[in-house]
Motif scaffolding. Structure first.
Motif, mmCIF file in Angstrom:
data_model
loop_
_atom_site.group_PDB
_atom_site.id
_atom_site.type_symbol
_atom_site.label_atom_id
_atom_site.label_comp_id
_atom_site.label_asym_id
_atom_site.label_seq_id
_atom_site.Cartn_x
_atom_site.Cartn_y
_atom_site.Cartn_z
ATOM 1 N N ARG A 1 0.701 -1.354 0.011
ATOM 2 C CA ARG A 1 -0.201 0.067 -0.162
ATOM 3 C C ARG A 1 0.754 1.192 -0.135
ATOM 4 N NH1 ARG A 1 -0.261 2.608 4.780
ATOM 5 N NH2 ARG A 1 1.077 1.728 6.466
ATOM 6 N N LYS B 1 4.708 0.044 1.747
ATOM 7 C CA LYS B 1 4.783 -0.741 2.908
ATOM 8 C C LYS B 1 3.851 -1.906 2.413
ATOM 9 C CE LYS B 1 5.611 1.449 7.037
ATOM 10 N NZ LYS B 1 5.088 1.996 8.462
ATOM 11 N N ARG C 1 5.588 -8.480 9.027
ATOM 12 C CA ARG C 1 5.850 -7.639 10.296
ATOM 13 C C ARG C 1 4.725 -7.571 10.866
ATOM 14 N NH1 ARG C 1 8.075 -1.943 9.463
ATOM 15 N NH2 ARG C 1 7.289 -1.410 11.408
ATOM 16 N N HIS D 1 -4.582 0.431 8.812
ATOM 17 C CA HIS D 1 -3.918 0.837 7.421
ATOM 18 C C HIS D 1 -4.207 -0.177 6.450
ATOM 19 C CE1 HIS D 1 -1.677 3.506 9.547
ATOM 20 N NE2 HIS D 1 -1.293 2.825 10.716
ATOM 21 N N GLU E 1 -0.740 9.860 9.595
ATOM 22 C CA GLU E 1 0.481 8.958 8.912
ATOM 23 C C GLU E 1 1.076 9.755 7.723
ATOM 24 O OE1 GLU E 1 -0.886 5.414 6.605
ATOM 25 O OE2 GLU E 1 1.106 5.050 6.483
#
Lengths: 396, 296
Positions: free
Chosen positions: A166, A206, A239, A300, B71
């Motif tokens: 993303r 990421k 992760r 996220h 973010e």
């Protein structure tokens, strides 16, 4: 800056700090110093103020607040009974699971050859094992013998998954059209004030977080252990991964599965989970997830894997509602169903009918081949990360 | 500077600004001021975390500097940035005027060319003036990278700018951090802070809050609304209404000239307190009539 309070207080505080640690609160020595500094400003006669002071300095998580309150009551009760600092606590360990952080998975050691570069060695081994076990790849997990199970588990342990990416909102040096003014000017300075090239920057990317919800109820019994192995493998290389299992209730097992050894990990999971092999209430489990965890782990653009055969004893309307919410708050909702690999299987249970409209991908997980093929689905949408990509054709 | 002699004094000052803080919260704020330690406030949305910083700024008459987190928040947006266009222009001009290049290169990294972002601004309060109040809002929305340099700033209240040297706060700011807990804040950062969890207020406290904020509204309406909201908070809802929603609702009802709750009005204005369609359904299914009767 130590306050000029008497030693009696200091003794009490230190004893209280020790008690909190025994209750499992992580109290750093620095915090005790902070507490001493803070108490200078407080009227020590006001016990409630002292309590609030201890609380705001020593506690850092909401979960620990009730523990603190209990420890406080306990402490003063012990004081009243004239047991100043020598607490007679039962010495049960307060933290149940002490699990080492996830480490690099150990490489298979059987083809030990010191001279060969490790990666090559690894690849060769995978190839060999696959050619040896082509048959195994197509066989339904439910029909495995004990030996085959062991073999399959070894194979699964070697699978590697990559998550779709993303875009983050951070920038890195790169080749897009955006000019990186900060770096350009720095470079200009080194060249004595001359702009030689315009340096550029681009978005950094990421891996998406992965959330796994795995059904371990009775009807899944023949699959759940081997699928847990699969979940362990998926999690090992990533992760951001959160893992939950459910039957009649939802249990978070992320911590337990962090154990690098799969057998120990599964044992740990068995200790944590109370409803192995019972009934299923998928709707309730997903509701619990949505309410207690959704906002914390789906932030996220996560990919959600729901592993279940869809035999649900709960209310279909509830399941539909919670599936809808889960789909809206995730990037992609993938339902993996072991029964989907069977010839002539139709997803007709009421629960499945209620849930399917909210599923982005409905895929089989009945054999090794299905697990391998899942790889591309998880890594896909590298490009189409903005909206939801079209669902894959459903396998029947 | 921040001269409150006792927790009581602070509590009264807060009340005077229409902020009703209970004793534990007042203690936490008081200690944060005395020890000059940042205060991390957590709690559900709409319980008045951000408000604490605003009210403190009023009371201390200091400047409120707000940093909204998201973010990807980076040094250039949170701490400082060089004014590149201006630097470029200056170099050009210096060149045209035949000024020495070395001098010009030195000049452009002076304070005139520095764009000060919130964290840097927060270090600028003078020794004898009021302190700055730095509000780092919704820290849970920022990412690890940001937490790392926030930690650096909060440890020593200083910022290093390679071209300029270290800028140190003459008077450290009062720092309030808030989090909705959509993500856990890193332990190292928490260790620098005092911590307080703001829970939903009791009925009496919430009535006092509404009365303070919306003077002139009938007591009956306020009591009913607060009782209604407390009923909702006891229900199985996805998103519980906060104090902010209570205030919104009272304001909405007042705008509609209502002095008491009735089922129809509640039905029409439910959107002021519930933000999810599913939640509205749950509440309607429970029966607005019964709920209104319960709180009347």
């Amino acid at each position: 800056m130590l306050p000029t309070t008497d030693h009696h207080l200091l003794d009490h505080l230190l004893a209280f700090g020790r008690l909190l640690r025994q209750f499992g609160l992580p109290i750093a020595p620095g915090q005790m110093l902070d507490l001493l500094a803070a108490l200078v400003y407080i009227e020590l006669g006001q016990r409630e103020d002292v309590r609030h002071t201890c609380r705001t300095v020593l506690v850092r998580r909401r979960e620990d607040l009730p523990v603190f309150d209990e420890a406080w009551e306990f402490f003063w009760a012990a004081q009243r009974q004239g047991n100043p600092s020598g607490f007679a606590l039962p010495d049960t360990p307060v933290k149940e699971l002490q699990i080492p952080r996830r480490l690099q998975r150990p490489r298979p050691q059987r083809m030990e050859d010191e001279d060969r570069p490790p990666d090559e060695q690894h690849e060769i081994e995978i190839e060999m094992s696959y050619s040896q076990s082509e048959q195994l790849r197509h066989k339904d997990f439910a029909h495995f013998t004990g030996d085959e199970l062991d073999r399959a588990r070894e194979l699964i342990a070697q699978l590697r998954y990559r998550m779709a990416l993303r875009p983050t909102r951070r920038w890195q040096a790169g080749r897009s059209r955006r000019i990186d003014t900060r770096r350009t000017l720095r470079q200009t300075l080194r060249n004595g004030g001359e702009v030689l090239t315009l340096l550029r920057r681009e978005r950094s990317w990421k891996q998406r977080p992965l959330v796994v919800l795995c059904d371990i109820s009775g009807s899944m019994e023949r699959y759940s252990r081997i699928l847990l192995q699969f979940v362990h493998t998926v999690g090992a290389g990533l992760r951001d991964v959160e893992i939950f299992v459910f039957g009649t209730r939802l249990t978070r097992i992320t911590r337990a599965l962090e154990h690098r050894d799969i057998d120990e990990a599964v044992d740990l999971v068995s200790n944590v989970v109370v409803d192995w092999g019972g009934g299923t209430r998928i709707g309730d489990a997903i509701k619990t997830f949505n309410w207690q965890w959704g906002r914390r782990v789906l932030g996220h653009g996560a990919i959600v894997l729901l592993i279940s055969d869809g035999w649900d004893r709960g209310d279909p309307a509830l399941l539909a509602r919670e599936m809808g919410r889960l789909q809206r708050t995730s990037h992609r909702l993938i339902w993996l169903n072991p029964l989907l690999g069977r010839a002539g299987y139709q997803p007709l249970t009421r629960g499945l009918q209620a849930a399917l409209p909210y599923v982005d991908d409905f895929l089989p997980v009945h054999n090794l081949q299905a697990l391998e093929q899942l790889g591309p689905t998880l890594a896909e949408s590298l490009i189409s990360n903005v909206g939801r990509s079209a669902p894959r054709p459903r396998v029947s | 500077m921040v001269g409150f002699v006792s927790i009581d004094a602070l509590q009264q000052a807060l009340t005077a600004q229409q902020y009703i803080a209970d004793r534990p919260l007042a203690t936490a704020i008081y200690l944060s001021l005395k020890l000059r330690k940042p205060l991390l406030l957590e709690g559900e949305a709409g319980v008045g975390k951000t408000e604490v910083a605003k009210v403190l700024a009023h009371i201390l008459q200091g400047r409120l500097i707000r940093l909204q987190c998201y973010e990807g928040l980076d040094i250039a947006t949170a701490v400082y940035e060089w004014n590149y266009p201006r630097q470029m222009l200056y170099l050009r001009a210096a060149e045209l005027e035949g000024e020495g290049k070395d001098q010009a290169l030195h000049d452009i990294f002076g304070r005139d060319f520095l764009l000060r972002r919130p964290l840097l601004q927060a270090l600028e309060a003078t020794a004898d003036g009021p302190p700055s109040i730095l509000l780092v809002d919704e820290l849970d929305r920022a990412d690890d990278e940001f937490e790392a340099f926030l930690l650096e700033v909060l440890s020593d209240f200083q910022i290093s700018i390679p071209e300029l040297g270290t800028i140190r706060a003459i008077q450290p700011p009062v720092v309030i951090l808030t989090s909705n807990r959509t993500r856990d804040i890193h332990d190292a950062l928490k260790r620098r802070c005092l911590y307080h969890w703001i829970a939903y207020p009791s009925i009496e406290k919430e009535i006092a809050i509404v009365q303070g904020r919306l003077p002139g509204v009938g007591e009956r309406l306020i009591q009913q609304v607060v009782a209604f909201v407390h009923e909702l908070r006891a229900m199985d809802l996805y998103k519980l209404p906060g104090i902010a929603e209570t205030l919104d609702w009272v304001a909405a009802l007042t705008a509609l000239d209502r002095t008491a709750l009735d089922p129809e009005t509640v039905d029409d204005t439910l959107g002021a307190i519930l933000k999810y369609q599913d939640d509205m359904e749950v509440v309607r299914k429970r029966g607005l009539q019964t709920l209104v009767e319960q709180v009347s």
